[in-house]
Design an enzyme around this catalytic site. Structure first.
Site, PDB file in Angstrom:
ATOM      1  N   GLU A   1      30.960  39.104  40.394  1.00 50.24           N
ATOM      2  CA  GLU A   1      30.131  38.135  40.129  1.00 50.24           C
ATOM      3  C   GLU A   1      30.555  36.751  40.586  1.00 50.24           C
ATOM      4  O   GLU A   1      31.061  36.039  39.863  1.00 50.24           O
ATOM      5  CB  GLU A   1      29.673  38.398  38.594  1.00 50.24           C
ATOM      6  CG  GLU A   1      28.749  37.501  38.109  1.00 50.24           C
ATOM      7  CD  GLU A   1      28.480  37.236  36.764  1.00 50.24           C
ATOM      8  OE1 GLU A   1      27.216  37.232  36.087  1.00 50.24           O
ATOM      9  OE2 GLU A   1      29.730  37.093  36.046  1.00 50.24           O
TER      10      GLU A   1
ATOM     11  N   GLU B   1      29.486  38.574  25.884  1.00 53.19           N
ATOM     12  CA  GLU B   1      30.334  37.943  26.867  1.00 53.19           C
ATOM     13  C   GLU B   1      30.796  36.771  26.442  1.00 53.19           C
ATOM     14  O   GLU B   1      29.933  35.792  26.283  1.00 53.19           O
ATOM     15  CB  GLU B   1      29.651  37.993  28.324  1.00 53.19           C
ATOM     16  CG  GLU B   1      30.487  37.321  29.405  1.00 53.19           C
ATOM     17  CD  GLU B   1      29.927  37.286  30.532  1.00 53.19           C
ATOM     18  OE1 GLU B   1      30.546  36.956  31.788  1.00 53.19           O
ATOM     19  OE2 GLU B   1      28.729  37.474  30.786  1.00 53.19           O
TER      20      GLU B   1
ATOM     21  N   GLN C   1      34.401  41.899  34.910  1.00 49.80           N
ATOM     22  CA  GLN C   1      33.688  41.289  36.124  1.00 49.80           C
ATOM     23  C   GLN C   1      35.117  40.110  36.565  1.00 49.80           C
ATOM     24  O   GLN C   1      35.797  39.659  35.896  1.00 49.80           O
ATOM     25  CB  GLN C   1      32.609  40.420  35.713  1.00 49.80           C
ATOM     26  CG  GLN C   1      31.296  41.186  35.509  1.00 49.80           C
ATOM     27  CD  GLN C   1      30.147  40.294  34.949  1.00 49.80           C
ATOM     28  OE1 GLN C   1      30.276  39.341  34.268  1.00 49.80           O
ATOM     29  NE2 GLN C   1      28.901  40.854  35.068  1.00 49.80           N
TER      30      GLN C   1
ATOM     31  N   ASP D   1      35.038  39.062  31.637  1.00 45.71           N
ATOM     32  CA  ASP D   1      34.692  38.428  32.701  1.00 45.71           C
ATOM     33  C   ASP D   1      35.918  37.477  33.107  1.00 45.71           C
ATOM     34  O   ASP D   1      36.508  36.543  32.233  1.00 45.71           O
ATOM     35  CB  ASP D   1      33.528  37.418  32.637  1.00 45.71           C
ATOM     36  CG  ASP D   1      33.127  36.774  33.961  1.00 45.71           C
ATOM     37  OD1 ASP D   1      34.147  36.033  34.615  1.00 45.71           O
ATOM     38  OD2 ASP D   1      32.083  36.709  34.349  1.00 45.71           O
TER      39      ASP D   1
END
Length: 256
Positions: free
Chosen positions: A236, A139, A200, A174
């Protein structure tokens, strides 16, 4: 659309098994977590079985947070600890039916040997994970929130995935971090689509509820779904206040 509750940020007051139950009651379709290792694996597995929720992902140990560590895999000289953390995460994932492990790179500040250490540790992780049918995730984290983190851009992540050429190595996309490090989220998603293993999201710039801020996530996630994304999206974010009071977006978006 389907959504996963990230229990590193959501439902943090109860113990992890009860957080899983709370996520189910709130209407989430799945869960994911950060560092579950203090909780007996049998208790987590039981809560997942009881609720019927899958656990999508968990992270490797961040290392010594008191010393400023935030992952170990790209720290030269820490290979034994990094690989012990990878083994621990894979064991926990296998016992809970978790589909992916995010191998945290760590804060390397571009040290010599960091990239070589990261790639070697990822290759090791992929080999161990493949035997268990588990995906390894990496990530990119934005440098504003995590200065010096070794993996700070989507382009860097794509280079690593291409170089290692492992079918079970994917990128955790993300949207919060990606917006801060370049925006243009739909175009970048499309370009990386085949390399992405999980998505996310959180409101930008405050990382709070996703129904406000500079990104229209209801539109964006619908576009991702139109591109063929069928897995749950990982929520998240850090609630601004009472978590239940901020969950209106979930009931509004689930049918989208």
């Amino acid at each position: 659309m389907r959504f996963s509750a990230n229990l590193g940020f959501l439902f943090t007051d109860p113990a992890l098994p009860d957080a899983i139950r709370a996520a189910a009651r709130a209407g989430f379709n799945a869960v994911e977590c950060h560092f579950p290792y203090a909780v007996p694996v049998a208790e987590v597995a039981a809560a997942l079985a009881e609720t019927g929720l899958p656990m999508l992902s968990l992270n490797t140990s961040p290392g010594d947070r008191a010393r400023g560590e935030f992952g170990l895999a790209a720290l030269p000289g820490r290979e034994p600890q990094a690989r012990a953390g990878i083994a621990q995460a894979l064991d926990y994932a296998a016992a809970t039916g978790t589909g992916a492990v995010h191998v945290m790179a760590g804060i390397s500040h571009g040290a010599a040997g960091a990239e070589a250490a990261f790639r070697a540790n990822l290759a090791h992780a992929c080999d161990l994970a493949a035997a268990r049918g588990i995906t390894i995730l990496i990530e990119p984290l934005n440098p504003r929130d995590v200065p010096g983190y070794h993996l700070a851009s989507l382009d860097h992540a794509l280079r690593i995935v291409a170089a290692l050429d492992r079918p079970n190595l994917k990128i955790l996309f993300d949207c919060y971090h990606m917006q801060i490090t370049g925006g243009d989220l739909l175009t970048r998603f499309r370009a990386a689509r085949d390399r992405i293993g999980h998505i996310q999201f959180a409101g930008v710039p405050d990382r709070a509820e996703p129904d406000r801020g500079e990104v229209d996530f209801r539109w964006l996630l619908s576009e991702f779904a139109a591109e063929g994304w069928t897995r749950p999206f990982g929520a998240e974010y850090r609630p601004r206040g009472d978590i239940a009071a901020g969950l209106g977006w979930l009931s509004d978006w689930r049918g989208g």
